[in-house]
Design a protein around this motif. Structure first.
Motif, short mmCIF file in Angstrom:
data_model
loop_
_atom_site.label_atom_id
_atom_site.label_comp_id
_atom_site.label_asym_id
_atom_site.label_seq_id
_atom_site.Cartn_x
_atom_site.Cartn_y
_atom_site.Cartn_z
N ASN A 6 0.86 -1.18 0.00
CA ASN A 6 0.00 0.00 0.00
C ASN A 6 0.90 1.23 0.00
N GLU A 7 0.79 2.01 -1.05
CA GLU A 7 1.66 3.18 -1.19
C GLU A 7 1.48 4.19 -0.06
N ASP A 8 0.35 4.12 0.64
CA ASP A 8 0.10 5.04 1.74
C ASP A 8 0.76 4.59 3.04
N HIS A 9 1.18 3.33 3.09
CA HIS A 9 1.81 2.82 4.30
C HIS A 9 3.19 3.44 4.50
N GLU A 10 3.51 3.71 5.73
CA GLU A 10 4.81 4.31 6.05
C GLU A 10 5.97 3.43 5.61
N ARG A 11 5.80 2.10 5.73
CA ARG A 11 6.90 1.20 5.37
C ARG A 11 7.18 1.23 3.86
#
Length: 363
Positions: free
Chosen positions: A200-205
């Protein structure tokens, strides 16, 4: 007395730490159990938690514990039916009857509820439970992936999770003592690996990875990358010097198999993204991992990884722990069921309810 900053979990199975405030005294439990283990309590309520998969905590031990208890598993996790293991054969825990047969509800000593299967309204037993029956809330997802929690106040008696301050504490893994041995590492031909199934591009990782890959090569495996060697994570990652043990959300004590299996079992140095370095150091030695917070930028981290790649002596120092310790990866779900049963056997007749489940778990 000097206390090490880290100790393996070697004595407290089913230990009941303080619910409100991790470091609060356990005096009331001591008095109730008529125990005299002050030194153990000082250890337990500072930062060093000891855990052993084969021994039950003194704080739970009850000289009049029943010969056998029945634990009813109300929901099989994620709706997947599976054969229940034998606690005696698997973990040398006797007197445990595990069942999914709901007709045995009235005679069950404890009922185990898996959070993700409860649903918004809760399919709970209709019959009134006896004062001695314990309802156990079980959850190993992070608060970010645990909906409906605010509706579950005053329902459960005990909690079971990866949180150290759960009533029944079951981590995703832990280190345990072994006889001193020489450090032997598999041959390392590659640098950095990451196995990820939920992109998920929104995830911090993922955002951090996108920055880090600008400065160093990272091999991606899983749904969005290459296939694992022989469909085996450990065999695949063992060829790498470093592994990105990035959690999908950042919460207290939420340290999953990404560290214990993917990195430690593979003899790869974990580069972690999760709770704070201090939180990790409760569970593992400070020189066994690299935390992204140790560096001001992904570029600085990449520079350090390149330095370690060229300096074998410095790199091998991250495996000093392997001289004295080995890795246990918790087995889902038999180990959880049997741990719950063992704790029920030893707990006595204390009765209470968890009034603010969401407030505690999300803290």
């Amino acid at each position: 007395m000097k206390v090490e900053s880290w100790l393996p979990f070697e004595h407290l199975r089913g230990w009941r730490p303080c619910r409100r405030g991790r470091w609060r005294t356990l005096k009331s439990q001591l008095l109730a159990a008529s125990l005299t283990c002050t030194l153990l309590l000082v250890y337990a309520c500072t930062q060093d938690f000891l855990y052993d998969p084969t021994h039950i905590s003194l704080l739970w031990r009850n000289p009049t514990q029943p010969k056998q208890v029945t634990v009813l598993i109300w929901y099989e996790p994620f709706g997947k039916r599976r054969r229940l293991g034998d606690c005696h054969i698997l973990f040398n825990i006797t007197g445990c009857h595990l069942t999914t047969n709901r007709t045995l509800y009235q005679e069950a000593d404890a009922v185990l509820f898996h959070h993700r299967d409860i649903g918004e309204f809760g399919d709970f037993p209709v019959a009134t439970r006896s004062a001695s029956q314990k309802w156990i809330w079980m959850n190993f997802e992070s608060p970010s992936h645990s909906p409906w929690m605010t509706t579950l106040g005053d329902v459960f008696n005990w909690t079971m999770s990866y949180r150290v301050d759960s009533d029944i504490f079951v981590p995703y893994g832990y280190l345990f003592s072994k006889k001193s041995a020489k450090i032997v590492l598999p041959r390392k031909r590659k640098l950095v690996a990451w196995v990820i199934s939920n992109w998920n591009e929104d995830h911090e990782r993922v955002q951090y990875y996108n920055q880090l890959r600008e400065y160093i090569d990272i091999d991606i495996y899983g749904r969005y990358g290459m296939d694992l060697r022989h469909d085996n994570i450990v065999k695949t990652v063992s060829e790498y010097k470093f592994y990105l043990a990035f959690e999908n959300s950042l919460h207290t004590d939420y340290i999953t198999e990404k560290l214990w299996r993917n990195a430690f079992k593979s003899s790869a140095v974990p580069i972690v993204m999760g709770p704070s370095r201090y939180n990790y150091e409760i569970f593992i030695p400070r020189n066994s991992f690299i935390h992204i917070d140790d560096f001001s930028s992904p570029r600085k981290l990449a520079m350090y990884l390149r330095f370690l790649d060229k300096n074998t002596h410095m790199y091998r120092r991250y495996f000093t722990w392997k001289k004295r310790y080995d890795v246990h990866v918790t087995s889902f779900w038999d180990e959880h069921y049997c741990t719950a049963c063992e704790t029920v056997k030893a707990s006595g007749d204390e009765h209470r309810t968890i009034s603010d489940l969401a407030g505690w778990y999300e803290s």
